[in-house]
Motif scaffolding. Sequence first.
Motif, PDB file in Angstrom:
ATOM      1  N   ARG A 180      28.627  30.343  55.188  1.00 45.40           N
ATOM      2  CA  ARG A 180      27.375  28.637  56.040  1.00 45.40           C
ATOM      3  C   ARG A 180      27.597  27.950  54.710  1.00 45.40           C
ATOM      4  NH1 ARG A 180      25.707  29.573  61.392  1.00 45.40           N
ATOM      5  NH2 ARG A 180      26.631  31.485  62.227  1.00 45.40           N
ATOM      6  N   ARG A 181      26.781  28.084  54.032  1.00 43.15           N
ATOM      7  CA  ARG A 181      26.595  27.269  52.340  1.00 43.15           C
ATOM      8  C   ARG A 181      28.063  27.049  51.587  1.00 43.15           C
ATOM      9  NH1 ARG A 181      22.869  30.824  50.782  1.00 43.15           N
ATOM     10  NH2 ARG A 181      24.125  32.511  49.420  1.00 43.15           N
ATOM     11  N   HIS A 182      28.708  27.897  51.445  1.00 40.42           N
ATOM     12  CA  HIS A 182      29.429  27.168  50.359  1.00 40.42           C
ATOM     13  C   HIS A 182      30.875  26.599  51.039  1.00 40.42           C
ATOM     14  CE1 HIS A 182      27.133  28.332  46.926  1.00 40.42           C
ATOM     15  NE2 HIS A 182      27.295  29.718  47.493  1.00 40.42           N
ATOM     16  N   GLY A 183      30.913  27.418  52.300  1.00 41.02           N
ATOM     17  CA  GLY A 183      32.451  26.862  53.274  1.00 41.02           C
ATOM     18  C   GLY A 183      33.201  28.211  53.446  1.00 41.02           C
ATOM     19  N   VAL A 184      34.741  27.704  53.442  1.00 42.11           N
ATOM     20  CA  VAL A 184      35.730  28.000  54.194  1.00 42.11           C
ATOM     21  C   VAL A 184      36.870  27.825  53.521  1.00 42.11           C
ATOM     22  CG1 VAL A 184      34.766  29.849  55.803  1.00 42.11           C
ATOM     23  CG2 VAL A 184      35.869  27.492  56.086  1.00 42.11           C
ATOM     24  N   GLY A 185      38.142  28.466  53.218  1.00 43.16           N
ATOM     25  CA  GLY A 185      39.743  28.511  52.935  1.00 43.16           C
ATOM     26  C   GLY A 185      40.292  28.817  54.279  1.00 43.16           C
ATOM     27  N   LEU A 186      40.195  27.573  55.341  1.00 46.07           N
ATOM     28  CA  LEU A 186      41.276  28.002  56.911  1.00 46.07           C
ATOM     29  C   LEU A 186      42.917  27.939  56.295  1.00 46.07           C
ATOM     30  CD1 LEU A 186      38.961  25.719  58.515  1.00 46.07           C
ATOM     31  CD2 LEU A 186      38.993  28.677  58.404  1.00 46.07           C
ATOM     32  N   PRO A 187      43.607  28.841  56.046  1.00 45.29           N
ATOM     33  CA  PRO A 187      45.425  29.209  56.654  1.00 45.29           C
ATOM     34  C   PRO A 187      45.799  27.971  57.185  1.00 45.29           C
ATOM     35  CG  PRO A 187      43.952  31.476  57.037  1.00 45.29           C
ATOM     36  CD  PRO A 187      43.239  30.686  56.635  1.00 45.29           C
ATOM     37  N   THR A 188      46.650  27.213  56.606  1.00 42.50           N
ATOM     38  CA  THR A 188      47.604  26.258  57.521  1.00 42.50           C
ATOM     39  C   THR A 188      48.904  25.635  56.467  1.00 42.50           C
ATOM     40  OG1 THR A 188      46.966  23.846  58.436  1.00 42.50           O
ATOM     41  CG2 THR A 188      45.673  24.397  55.957  1.00 42.50           C
ATOM     42  N   GLU A 189      49.542  25.552  57.836  1.00 42.48           N
ATOM     43  CA  GLU A 189      51.221  25.113  57.317  1.00 42.48           C
ATOM     44  C   GLU A 189      51.108  23.422  56.811  1.00 42.48           C
ATOM     45  OE1 GLU A 189      54.136  27.291  60.252  1.00 42.48           O
ATOM     46  OE2 GLU A 189      53.313  28.868  59.628  1.00 42.48           O
ATOM     47  N   ILE A 190      50.201  22.474  57.455  1.00 37.96           N
ATOM     48  CA  ILE A 190      50.466  21.314  57.753  1.00 37.96           C
ATOM     49  C   ILE A 190      48.641  20.450  56.630  1.00 37.96           C
ATOM     50  CG2 ILE A 190      50.679  21.386  59.934  1.00 37.96           C
ATOM     51  CD1 ILE A 190      47.842  20.748  60.612  1.00 37.96           C
ATOM     52  N   GLY A 191      48.800  21.256  55.157  1.00 32.01           N
ATOM     53  CA  GLY A 191      48.010  20.966  54.262  1.00 32.01           C
ATOM     54  C   GLY A 191      48.775  20.940  53.422  1.00 32.01           C
ATOM     55  N   ARG A 192      49.102  19.977  52.210  1.00 33.42           N
ATOM     56  CA  ARG A 192      49.515  19.654  50.882  1.00 33.42           C
ATOM     57  C   ARG A 192      50.488  21.010  50.497  1.00 33.42           C
ATOM     58  NH1 ARG A 192      47.331  17.855  44.888  1.00 33.42           N
ATOM     59  NH2 ARG A 192      49.100  17.481  44.184  1.00 33.42           N
ATOM     60  N   TYR A 193      49.600  22.106  50.774  1.00 30.06           N
ATOM     61  CA  TYR A 193      50.521  23.489  49.503  1.00 30.06           C
ATOM     62  C   TYR A 193      51.668  23.820  50.994  1.00 30.06           C
ATOM     63  CZ  TYR A 193      48.147  22.286  46.314  1.00 30.06           C
ATOM     64  OH  TYR A 193      47.716  21.936  45.165  1.00 30.06           O
ATOM     65  N   GLY A 194      51.708  23.735  52.321  1.00 29.50           N
ATOM     66  CA  GLY A 194      52.229  24.070  53.886  1.00 29.50           C
ATOM     67  C   GLY A 194      52.339  25.556  53.975  1.00 29.50           C
ATOM     68  N   ARG A 195      53.351  26.252  54.272  1.00 31.17           N
ATOM     69  CA  ARG A 195      53.098  27.577  54.607  1.00 31.17           C
ATOM     70  C   ARG A 195      52.404  28.722  53.162  1.00 31.17           C
ATOM     71  NH1 ARG A 195      56.191  31.186  58.403  1.00 31.17           N
ATOM     72  NH2 ARG A 195      56.915  29.642  59.295  1.00 31.17           N
ATOM     73  N   GLY A 196      50.957  29.070  53.549  1.00 27.60           N
ATOM     74  CA  GLY A 196      50.287  29.596  52.535  1.00 27.60           C
ATOM     75  C   GLY A 196      49.477  29.077  52.465  1.00 27.60           C
TER      76      GLY A 196
END
Length: 88
Positions: free
Chosen positions: A50-66
Amino acid sequence: MDETEFMRGRVYGADHDDPGPREGRTYAELSGGPLDGLLLDVTDHGPAERRHGVGLPTEIGRYGRGGRAVYAPRAAGARVYEWRGDVP
């Protein structure tokens, strides 16, 4: 945005057949980046997330799958998590 409009959104990671928010859960809106406009269920997030945030898996970001899109609260206790960038 009023509460009714907020609760109509799609939830990140939800089942495609039932993508809306559920009663009794707490949500933050994702702002910017590849997941812009989705809701994130933060009900079970601990103090660090809640303070620092999260890394959410997604295939539609800059790095694609993974890859992951990083979102962090706009301010302490905020209902909006802003995009901070993508990571592999």
